[in-house]
Write an enzyme that holds these catalytic residues in place. Structure first.
Site, PDB file in Angstrom:
ATOM      1  N   ASP A  11     -61.206  34.809 -38.827  1.00 37.28           N
ATOM      2  CA  ASP A  11     -62.025  33.645 -38.477  1.00 37.28           C
ATOM      3  C   ASP A  11     -62.428  33.797 -37.009  1.00 37.28           C
ATOM      4  O   ASP A  11     -61.812  34.561 -36.261  1.00 37.28           O
ATOM      5  CB  ASP A  11     -61.256  32.330 -38.680  1.00 37.28           C
ATOM      6  CG  ASP A  11     -62.103  31.101 -38.344  1.00 37.28           C
ATOM      7  OD1 ASP A  11     -63.314  31.101 -38.658  1.00 37.28           O
ATOM      8  OD2 ASP A  11     -61.590  30.144 -37.737  1.00 37.28           O
ATOM      9  N   SER A  12     -63.439  33.037 -36.623  1.00 34.87           N
ATOM     10  CA  SER A  12     -63.814  33.037 -35.206  1.00 34.87           C
ATOM     11  C   SER A  12     -62.661  32.506 -34.348  1.00 34.87           C
ATOM     12  O   SER A  12     -62.582  32.823 -33.160  1.00 34.87           O
ATOM     13  CB  SER A  12     -65.054  32.165 -35.004  1.00 34.87           C
ATOM     14  OG  SER A  12     -64.809  30.870 -35.523  1.00 34.87           O
ATOM     15  N   TYR A  43     -68.841  30.328 -33.409  1.00 34.94           N
ATOM     16  CA  TYR A  43     -69.865  31.061 -34.169  1.00 34.94           C
ATOM     17  C   TYR A  43     -70.981  30.113 -34.634  1.00 34.94           C
ATOM     18  O   TYR A  43     -72.111  30.538 -34.839  1.00 34.94           O
ATOM     19  CB  TYR A  43     -69.228  31.702 -35.401  1.00 34.94           C
ATOM     20  CG  TYR A  43     -68.619  33.074 -35.178  1.00 34.94           C
ATOM     21  CD1 TYR A  43     -68.278  33.535 -33.912  1.00 34.94           C
ATOM     22  CD2 TYR A  43     -68.380  33.902 -36.266  1.00 34.94           C
ATOM     23  CE1 TYR A  43     -67.705  34.791 -33.739  1.00 34.94           C
ATOM     24  CE2 TYR A  43     -67.816  35.159 -36.105  1.00 34.94           C
ATOM     25  CZ  TYR A  43     -67.482  35.604 -34.840  1.00 34.94           C
ATOM     26  OH  TYR A  43     -66.925  36.842 -34.684  1.00 34.94           O
ATOM     27  N   CYS A  74     -64.031  32.003 -42.922  1.00 34.69           N
ATOM     28  CA  CYS A  74     -65.002  31.373 -42.026  1.00 34.69           C
ATOM     29  C   CYS A  74     -66.325  31.246 -42.776  1.00 34.69           C
ATOM     30  O   CYS A  74     -66.915  32.261 -43.175  1.00 34.69           O
ATOM     31  CB  CYS A  74     -65.181  32.246 -40.783  1.00 34.69           C
ATOM     32  SG  CYS A  74     -66.412  31.645 -39.626  1.00 34.69           S
ATOM     33  N   ASN A  75     -66.776  30.020 -42.971  1.00 32.07           N
ATOM     34  CA  ASN A  75     -68.045  29.794 -43.673  1.00 32.07           C
ATOM     35  C   ASN A  75     -69.217  30.362 -42.880  1.00 32.07           C
ATOM     36  O   ASN A  75     -70.137  30.962 -43.442  1.00 32.07           O
ATOM     37  CB  ASN A  75     -68.264  28.296 -43.871  1.00 32.07           C
ATOM     38  CG  ASN A  75     -67.216  27.656 -44.754  1.00 32.07           C
ATOM     39  OD1 ASN A  75     -67.431  27.467 -45.940  1.00 32.07           O
ATOM     40  ND2 ASN A  75     -66.062  27.328 -44.189  1.00 32.07           N
ATOM     41  N   THR A  76     -69.171  30.175 -41.565  1.00 27.62           N
ATOM     42  CA  THR A  76     -70.295  30.576 -40.718  1.00 27.62           C
ATOM     43  C   THR A  76     -70.451  32.097 -40.708  1.00 27.62           C
ATOM     44  O   THR A  76     -71.565  32.623 -40.771  1.00 27.62           O
ATOM     45  CB  THR A  76     -70.073  30.059 -39.278  1.00 27.62           C
ATOM     46  OG1 THR A  76     -69.629  28.697 -39.342  1.00 27.62           O
ATOM     47  CG2 THR A  76     -71.340  30.140 -38.473  1.00 27.62           C
ATOM     48  N   CYS A 185     -66.165  23.921 -43.105  1.00 24.29           N
ATOM     49  CA  CYS A 185     -65.751  24.769 -41.981  1.00 24.29           C
ATOM     50  C   CYS A 185     -64.239  24.803 -42.019  1.00 24.29           C
ATOM     51  O   CYS A 185     -63.598  23.759 -42.211  1.00 24.29           O
ATOM     52  CB  CYS A 185     -66.264  24.172 -40.670  1.00 24.29           C
ATOM     53  SG  CYS A 185     -65.522  24.904 -39.186  1.00 24.29           S
ATOM     54  N   THR A 186     -63.668  25.986 -41.843  1.00 26.37           N
ATOM     55  CA  THR A 186     -62.217  26.114 -42.045  1.00 26.37           C
ATOM     56  C   THR A 186     -61.397  25.431 -40.951  1.00 26.37           C
ATOM     57  O   THR A 186     -60.187  25.286 -41.093  1.00 26.37           O
ATOM     58  CB  THR A 186     -61.821  27.597 -42.141  1.00 26.37           C
ATOM     59  OG1 THR A 186     -62.354  28.316 -41.014  1.00 26.37           O
ATOM     60  CG2 THR A 186     -62.344  28.206 -43.423  1.00 26.37           C
ATOM     61  N   HIS A 187     -62.036  25.017 -39.876  1.00 29.58           N
ATOM     62  CA  HIS A 187     -61.304  24.253 -38.863  1.00 29.58           C
ATOM     63  C   HIS A 187     -61.023  22.814 -39.334  1.00 29.58           C
ATOM     64  O   HIS A 187     -60.068  22.194 -38.880  1.00 29.58           O
ATOM     65  CB  HIS A 187     -62.114  24.172 -37.564  1.00 29.58           C
ATOM     66  CG  HIS A 187     -62.072  25.421 -36.732  1.00 29.58           C
ATOM     67  ND1 HIS A 187     -62.704  26.584 -37.108  1.00 29.58           N
ATOM     68  CD2 HIS A 187     -61.457  25.689 -35.542  1.00 29.58           C
ATOM     69  CE1 HIS A 187     -62.495  27.511 -36.173  1.00 29.58           C
ATOM     70  NE2 HIS A 187     -61.744  27.001 -35.227  1.00 29.58           N
TER      71      HIS A 187
HETATM   72  N1  DGL Z   1     -64.270  28.172 -38.871  1.00 26.05           N
HETATM   73  C1  DGL Z   1     -65.639  28.531 -38.921  1.00 26.05           C
HETATM   74  C2  DGL Z   1     -66.260  28.139 -40.266  1.00 26.05           C
HETATM   75  O1  DGL Z   1     -65.592  28.018 -41.261  1.00 26.05           O
HETATM   76  C3  DGL Z   1     -66.549  28.088 -37.820  1.00 26.05           C
HETATM   77  C4  DGL Z   1     -66.050  28.055 -36.435  1.00 26.05           C
HETATM   78  C5  DGL Z   1     -67.089  28.359 -35.377  1.00 26.05           C
HETATM   79  O2  DGL Z   1     -68.090  27.652 -35.202  1.00 26.05           O
HETATM   80  O3  DGL Z   1     -66.835  29.358 -34.707  1.00 26.05           O
HETATM   81  O4  DGL Z   1     -67.457  27.965 -40.350  1.00 26.05           O
END
Ligand code: DGL
Length: 264
Positions: A11-12, A43, A74-76, A185-187
C-alpha cells in the site's frame, strides 16, 4: 512451490494493514511481506503515470524477495497500475482491489449507495467502468476524501480534525439518503469505530479486505501455491523514515515490529 515462498502486500502507507490482517486471518500459514511507499503518500492526489512508475519499483522489490504473489492492498494503486503490472509479469499472481460496487448494489435496500474513496480512484476510468458494469439501477454518490489518509497515517483515528473531516465527507451522502456506504480506500476501515458514532446503525458499511484475502487464496490454490506453514514473522518496509511506521504499528497492526528502509 517451496514452503518458504512469501506473499508481498503493498500500500502507499498503513491502509493496507487492514487487508494484511484479513490475509493473516485467512491464511495464517503464509509468510507475509508488507511494503509501504510512505515517502510518496498520498497516492490519491498523484497522477496515474506517477503511480505506475512507483509500482514498477515496488514490483521489482517483491520479485527480488521471491514473493510468489503480489497483493495491491490499495484501491488507488490498483486502478492506476494493475493492468500495466499484469502485462509486465503475465505469470505472477497479482491481486488488486476496487471499491465494492457490486456487493453494495446487491446490499442496498433503497437503491442509494455512497462511495468514500480517494480522488484518484473516483476519477479513474477503471472506476467509471466498474459503475457501468455493476451499478445497474442503483444511484451511486461519490465522495473524495482528501486529508483522511494523512490522519490515519498519523494514527489519529478519532481526534477533532479527523472527526471534522469525516463529518464533512459523510454529510452529502447522508443527505442523499444512502443506506450503504463503500469504504473504497484501505485506510478507511481503521475509521470504523468513528464512523459508527457518525452514522445511524441502519447504514451498512462495505469494505473489501476479506474478499481480497479469499481471492488471494483462490489464486494461490490455482497454482498449487498455498504454504503448509508454519509462517515466519511478517516483515515490514517503508520508503519513508522507518520509525514513522514503527510508531503506528502497535495501534494499527496490534503489535510492535521492526521496519526496514526501502530505498529505490
Ligand atoms: N490506501 C489507498 C487506497 O486504498 C490510498 C492511500 C493514498 O491516497 O495514498 O486507495
Amino acid at each position: 512451490m517451496a514452503d518458504c515462498a512469501t506473499v508481498g502486500v503493498f500500500d502507499s502507507g498503513v491502509g493496507g494493514l487492514s487487508v494484511l490482517r484479513e490475509i493473516q486471518r485467512l491464511l495464517p500459514q503464509e509468510t507475509l511481506l508488507y511494503l509501504a511507499d510512505g515517502a510518496h503518500i498520498p497516492y490519491g492526489e498523484k497522477s496515474q503515470a506517477y503511480i505506475r512508475e512507483r509500482l514498477v519499483r515496488v514490483a521489482e522489490f517483491f520479485r527480488a524477495q521471491h514473493a510468489k504473489a503480489l497483493v495491491l492492498a490499495c484501491n488507488t494503486a490498483t486502478v492506476a497500475a494493475v493492468a500495466d503490472l499484469r502485462e509486465r509479469y503475465p505469470t505472477w499472481p497479482i491481486i488488486g482491489m476496487e471499491p465494492a460496487v457490486k456487493p453494495a448494489a446487491a446490499a442496498t435496500r433503497n437503491g442509494k449507495v455512497g462511495v468514500l474513496a480517494t480522488t484518484g480512484t473516483l476519477q479513474s476510468a477503471k472506476f467509471a467502468a466498474l459503475l457501468d458494469r455493476f451499478a445497474g439501477d442503483v444511484q451511486v454518490f461519490t465522495q473524495p476524501c482528501p486529508g483522511l489518509v494523512e490522519q490515519v497515517e498519523a494514527g489519529d483515528l478519532d481526534g477533532p480534525i479527523t472527526r471534522a473531516l469525516l463529518q464533512r465527507y459523510l454529510e452529502p451522502l447522508l443527505t442523499a439518503g444512502c443506506d450503504t456506504l463503500i469504504l473504497g480506500c484501505t485506510h478507511y476501515p481503521f475509521l470504523k469505530p468513528l464512523l459508527a458514532q457518525l452514522i445511524p446503525p441502519s447504514i451498512s458499511l462495505i469494505d473489501t479486505g476479506a474478499a481480497v484475502a479469499r481471492h488471494l487464496r483462490s489464486q494461490l490454490e490455482k497454482v498449487d501455491g498455498l504454504n503448509t506453514g508454519p509462517a515466519l514473522p511478517t516483515k515490514f518496509w517503508t520508503s519513508a523514515a522507518p520509525d514513522s511506521l514503527e510508531g503506528v504499528l502497535p495501534l494499527l497492526w496490534g503489535e510492535a515490529a521492526g521496519v526496514e528502509r526501502f530505498s529505490d
